[in-house]
Motif scaffolding. Structure first.
Motif, mmCIF file in Angstrom:
data_model
loop_
_atom_site.group_PDB
_atom_site.id
_atom_site.type_symbol
_atom_site.label_atom_id
_atom_site.label_comp_id
_atom_site.label_asym_id
_atom_site.label_seq_id
_atom_site.Cartn_x
_atom_site.Cartn_y
_atom_site.Cartn_z
ATOM 1 N N LYS A 79 0.836 -1.219 0.000
ATOM 2 C CA LYS A 79 0.000 0.000 0.000
ATOM 3 C C LYS A 79 0.860 1.255 0.000
ATOM 4 C CE LYS A 79 -4.050 -1.371 -0.581
ATOM 5 N NZ LYS A 79 -4.574 -1.081 -1.872
ATOM 6 N N ALA A 80 0.534 2.210 0.857
ATOM 7 C CA ALA A 80 1.247 3.484 0.796
ATOM 8 C C ALA A 80 2.512 3.490 1.651
ATOM 9 C CB ALA A 80 0.319 4.603 1.239
ATOM 10 N N SER A 81 2.896 2.339 2.187
ATOM 11 C CA SER A 81 4.053 2.262 3.078
ATOM 12 C C SER A 81 5.262 3.006 2.524
ATOM 13 C CB SER A 81 4.412 0.794 3.300
ATOM 14 O OG SER A 81 5.725 0.689 3.782
ATOM 15 N N ALA A 82 5.843 3.872 3.372
ATOM 16 C CA ALA A 82 6.927 4.718 2.898
ATOM 17 C C ALA A 82 8.183 3.913 2.562
ATOM 18 C CB ALA A 82 7.266 5.770 3.950
ATOM 19 N N ILE A 83 8.370 2.760 3.196
ATOM 20 C CA ILE A 83 9.634 2.057 2.982
ATOM 21 C C ILE A 83 9.734 1.456 1.577
ATOM 22 C CG2 ILE A 83 10.053 1.582 5.432
ATOM 23 C CD1 ILE A 83 9.187 -1.303 4.901
ATOM 24 N N THR A 84 8.603 1.264 0.899
ATOM 25 C CA THR A 84 8.687 0.729 -0.463
ATOM 26 C C THR A 84 8.089 1.690 -1.490
ATOM 27 O OG1 THR A 84 6.594 -0.399 -0.106
ATOM 28 C CG2 THR A 84 8.592 -1.706 0.190
ATOM 29 N N ARG A 85 7.550 2.820 -1.063
ATOM 30 C CA ARG A 85 6.816 3.682 -1.979
ATOM 31 C C ARG A 85 7.701 4.236 -3.096
ATOM 32 N NH1 ARG A 85 4.994 8.724 0.848
ATOM 33 N NH2 ARG A 85 3.947 7.258 2.212
ATOM 34 N N PRO A 86 7.365 3.945 -4.352
ATOM 35 C CA PRO A 86 8.137 4.499 -5.462
ATOM 36 C C PRO A 86 7.639 5.892 -5.814
ATOM 37 C CG PRO A 86 6.495 3.007 -6.319
ATOM 38 C CD PRO A 86 6.295 3.055 -4.824
ATOM 39 N N ILE A 87 8.334 6.560 -6.718
ATOM 40 C CA ILE A 87 7.968 7.936 -7.054
ATOM 41 C C ILE A 87 6.554 7.997 -7.633
ATOM 42 C CG2 ILE A 87 9.086 7.926 -9.333
ATOM 43 C CD1 ILE A 87 9.019 10.902 -6.908
ATOM 44 N N GLN A 88 6.167 6.975 -8.413
ATOM 45 C CA GLN A 88 4.803 6.997 -8.960
ATOM 46 C C GLN A 88 3.763 6.880 -7.854
ATOM 47 O OE1 GLN A 88 3.989 8.017 -11.686
ATOM 48 N NE2 GLN A 88 5.650 7.632 -13.111
ATOM 49 N N GLY A 89 4.071 6.147 -6.792
ATOM 50 C CA GLY A 89 3.167 6.059 -5.653
ATOM 51 C C GLY A 89 3.051 7.405 -4.958
ATOM 52 N N GLN A 90 4.193 8.100 -4.849
ATOM 53 C CA GLN A 90 4.207 9.431 -4.241
ATOM 54 C C GLN A 90 3.347 10.396 -5.054
ATOM 55 O OE1 GLN A 90 5.714 10.055 -1.337
ATOM 56 N NE2 GLN A 90 4.854 12.110 -1.380
ATOM 57 N N ILE A 91 3.461 10.300 -6.395
ATOM 58 C CA ILE A 91 2.675 11.184 -7.259
ATOM 59 C C ILE A 91 1.185 10.897 -7.084
ATOM 60 C CG2 ILE A 91 2.130 11.754 -9.660
ATOM 61 C CD1 ILE A 91 5.053 11.231 -10.337
ATOM 62 N N TYR A 92 0.839 9.607 -7.061
ATOM 63 C CA TYR A 92 -0.569 9.233 -6.903
ATOM 64 C C TYR A 92 -1.125 9.814 -5.610
ATOM 65 C CZ TYR A 92 -4.758 6.421 -6.275
ATOM 66 O OH TYR A 92 -6.043 6.022 -6.067
ATOM 67 N N MET A 93 -0.371 9.693 -4.520
ATOM 68 C CA MET A 93 -0.853 10.198 -3.226
ATOM 69 C C MET A 93 -0.943 11.722 -3.224
ATOM 70 S SD MET A 93 1.038 7.692 -0.556
ATOM 71 C CE MET A 93 0.347 8.551 0.847
ATOM 72 N N THR A 94 0.081 12.377 -3.794
ATOM 73 C CA THR A 94 0.084 13.835 -3.822
ATOM 74 C C THR A 94 -1.111 14.369 -4.606
ATOM 75 O OG1 THR A 94 2.485 13.745 -3.807
ATOM 76 C CG2 THR A 94 1.488 15.850 -4.388
ATOM 77 N N ALA A 95 -1.357 13.755 -5.777
ATOM 78 C CA ALA A 95 -2.389 14.292 -6.654
ATOM 79 C C ALA A 95 -3.787 13.859 -6.233
ATOM 80 C CB ALA A 95 -2.121 13.869 -8.098
ATOM 81 N N PHE A 96 -3.954 12.570 -5.962
ATOM 82 C CA PHE A 96 -5.316 12.069 -5.806
ATOM 83 C C PHE A 96 -5.738 11.889 -4.348
ATOM 84 C CE2 PHE A 96 -4.041 10.793 -10.105
ATOM 85 C CZ PHE A 96 -5.019 11.463 -10.808
#
Lengths: 286, 313
Positions: free
Chosen positions: B259-276
């Motif tokens: 899921k959104a776990s920071a230890i594995t979050r890739p840049i695309q995951g970061q973008i998804y969270m930031t935007a949506f």
């Protein structure tokens, strides 16, 4: 002689390892999906189902054969299955048809800006699809196309068209010109030649383009995650992970759903492998 | 353009009076434009214009939570460099890229060599190898997530059975292990594509070259280094770039496994969270533009190759 035998053995061993690596996880999902919940949640684990049960599949498909269970999951699952089929099927048919015509124009018809158009479209292969998600989302909201089949299918077409066009172009280029010339001399027009003579000859390429588009659209996750928020358009790839967000994770159910979602791609690999491989090789710029 | 094509073009358009509407419509150029226009419109609406909007908006403050879209210059980009979440996501992404690309190339080459050397059963093994690539990435990730399950998963089960560990381990808690395990899922899915690309190249190498090398007393390793690798360098380049681009854009596997776990979050995951999730559209767009630029720089090699192969047509 000894080295020959050793080499044969090493090769067989490597092939076996490769087979286990590729199919092992699929086997494990299948085995889990056929186990009773108490056989799944044991330690040490069962590598084979001690007793085969179809209860997880019944939960997912029971309603179809008049055996709905109390959870009602089958309804959501069926809905998502239909959505997946419509979205992937629609994208496949339209992308292949458009690529067949547009790639022909890019290869055989001379018009101003022909190469520029073609290369710009192919260059979008290098643009990660995620880059456009945010403005696309705002655009789709303003057009009222979020959570509609047509909106999502249009996004899929724009995503898979470049590869399909690239592939069809290499197919057309490999066809001999003499056939088309003969059709000309007989007085056939461009459109007639293209539809009645060239496209039938390019069928293997069309099948390859269709397969690549279908597999891509069938497995899409991030686009429907954003654009298919409700059951109206939500495909399997978005629904199945939701099974795991509850407090209780039903691994038998998840694996059964996963196995069902694997069936269409697995059928493609089994029966259309030749076209798939040719498509991949041509798509890779060979 | 070949001579034949010139002849055909002349035949099709040369003697048509330009002013005649019916003949103009039936001419090559009009038909070509008619076929290309819908495609251009579609790609413009769904790719080119959105990319331009992304670039434009990344210099503004765009958020549905705040009125107005004022120009903010490089603020989004500057914030990005000091944002610990973004920096962390980039580190994870680079980890994925380096490990996934090297594993995919090594395993892909090994698989391609094995398949190329097989006398029987190649077709079936190839079908089995390609299967993981064809399956939905999300389903793959869910199956692997079950394999990594700390209580009843296959990984712990196998390691315990063969006595490699004493007690079941929780795999996704430790950052290093979690990153490797996410990468492994990605490699499982993408390695087949590299194997197919490399196999196609291997099949074009004439067998005589190896026979000649053997007569000259070259070892198999030397043949690989002196004959095989140089002759498949183009395919290696393609495999390398496609692996790199897909690894930069890794999302599905990380999202499903942790899921959104920071230890594995890739840049695309970061973008998804930031935007949506945070609804900071323009900040997410600035990140998207950065990922795109990095991907394009890395894939420049690939594009150049496409041009080299096609410019003589």
């Amino acid at each position: 002689m000894v080295s020959f035998i050793l080499r044969g053995t090493g090769q067989r061993l490597a092939a076996l390892l490769l087979l286990i690596w590729s199919l092992g996880p699929v086997y494990w999902a299948l085995a889990t999906s056929l186990m009773k919940p108490r056989d799944i949640a044991t330690s040490p684990i069962n590598f084979f189902p001690p007793e085969i049960t179809f209860e997880h599949y019944r939960k997912l498909l029971g309603g179809l054969i008049g055996l709905p269970d109390e959870t009602g999951i089958w309804y959501d699952f069926l809905r998502a299955l239909i959505n997946s089929l419509v979205l992937a099927g629609g994208a496949t048919v339209l992308t292949t048809a458009i690529a067949a015509l547009a790639a022909y124009a890019a290869v055989r018809l001379r018009f101003p800006g022909r190469n520029l158009v073609f290369y710009m479209i192919v260059a979008t292969l290098a643009v990660p699809g995620y880059t456009v998600l945010i403005p696309l989302y705002r655009m789709m909201v303003s057009l009222g196309l979020v959570d509609t089949y047509s909106g999502i299918i249009l996004i899929y077409i724009s995503a898979y068209l470049p590869l399909a066009m690239w592939l069809m172009r290499s197919v057309y280029e490999s066809l001999p010109l003499s056939i088309e010339e003969a059709a000309y001399l007989d007085g056939a027009g461009r459109l007639y030649t293209m539809i009645r003579i060239v496209i039938p000859l390019a069928t293997p390429g069309l099948i390859a383009a269709a397969i690549l588009t279908f597999l891509g659209a069938w497995g899409q996750f991030s686009v429907p995650l954003v654009f298919a928020p409700t059951a109206a358009t939500k495909p399997l790839t978005v629904l199945i992970p939701e099974f795991a967000t509850k407090n209780y994770v039903d691994y038998g159910l998840i694996n059964a759903a996963g196995i069902l979602a694997m069936i269409p791609p697995a059928l493609v690999v089994m029966f259309l492998n030749r076209f798939l491989l040719n498509g991949l090789m041509a798509g890779a710029g060979k | 353009m070949s001579n034949n094509e010139v002849v055909m073009t002349i035949m099709a358009t040369g003697d048509a009076p330009r002013r005649n509407w019916r003949q103009l419509v039936s001419s090559d150029a009009s038909l070509g434009i008619a076929l290309a226009l819908p495609v251009i419109a579609l790609m413009a609406a769904f790719v080119f214009v959105p990319v331009l909007i992304t670039a434009w908006d990344s210099f503004h403050r765009v958020s549905p939570m705040m009125p107005g879209e004022p120009f903010v210059g490089f603020k989004n980009y500057v914030t990005m460099f000091s944002d610990p979440n973004v920096r962390n996501a980039w580190w994870n992404t680079w980890f994925y890229v380096v490990l996934a690309v090297s594993m995919q190339l090594a395993l892909g080459l090994g698989t391609a060599l094995l398949l190329n050397g097989m006398r029987s059963g190649r077709r079936w093994l190839l079908a089995a190898v390609i299967l993981p690539w064809a399956l939905p990435p999300v389903v793959n990730a869910m199956v692997w997530s079950w394999i990594y399950n700390p209580h009843y998963g296959l990984l712990n089960g196998l390691l315990l059975k063969f006595g490699l560990i004493d007690q079941a381990r929780v795999w996704m808690n430790d950052q290093g292990t979690a990153l490797v395990l996410v990468t492994l899922v990605h490699v499982w899915r993408m390695m087949p594509l590299n194997a197919v690309i490399l196999l196609a190249a291997l099949q074009t190498i004439p067998r005589e070259l190896y026979e000649a090398a053997e007569v000259d007393g070259a070892s198999r390793f030397r043949s690989l280094r002196m004959i095989t690798l140089p002759l498949i360098s183009g395919a290696l380049g393609i495999a390398l770039t496609q692996s790199t681009i897909t690894a930069f854009n890794i999302f599905d596997e990380a999202w499903i496994l942790a899921k959104a776990s920071a230890i594995t979050r890739p840049i695309q995951g970061q973008i998804y969270m930031t935007a949506f999730q945070d609804l900071k559209f323009s900040y997410g767009m600035a990140m998207s533009i950065t990922v795109m630029l990095v991907s394009i720089v890395v894939s420049a090699f690939y594009i150049r190759r496409i041009y080299r192969e096609t410019r003589f047509d």
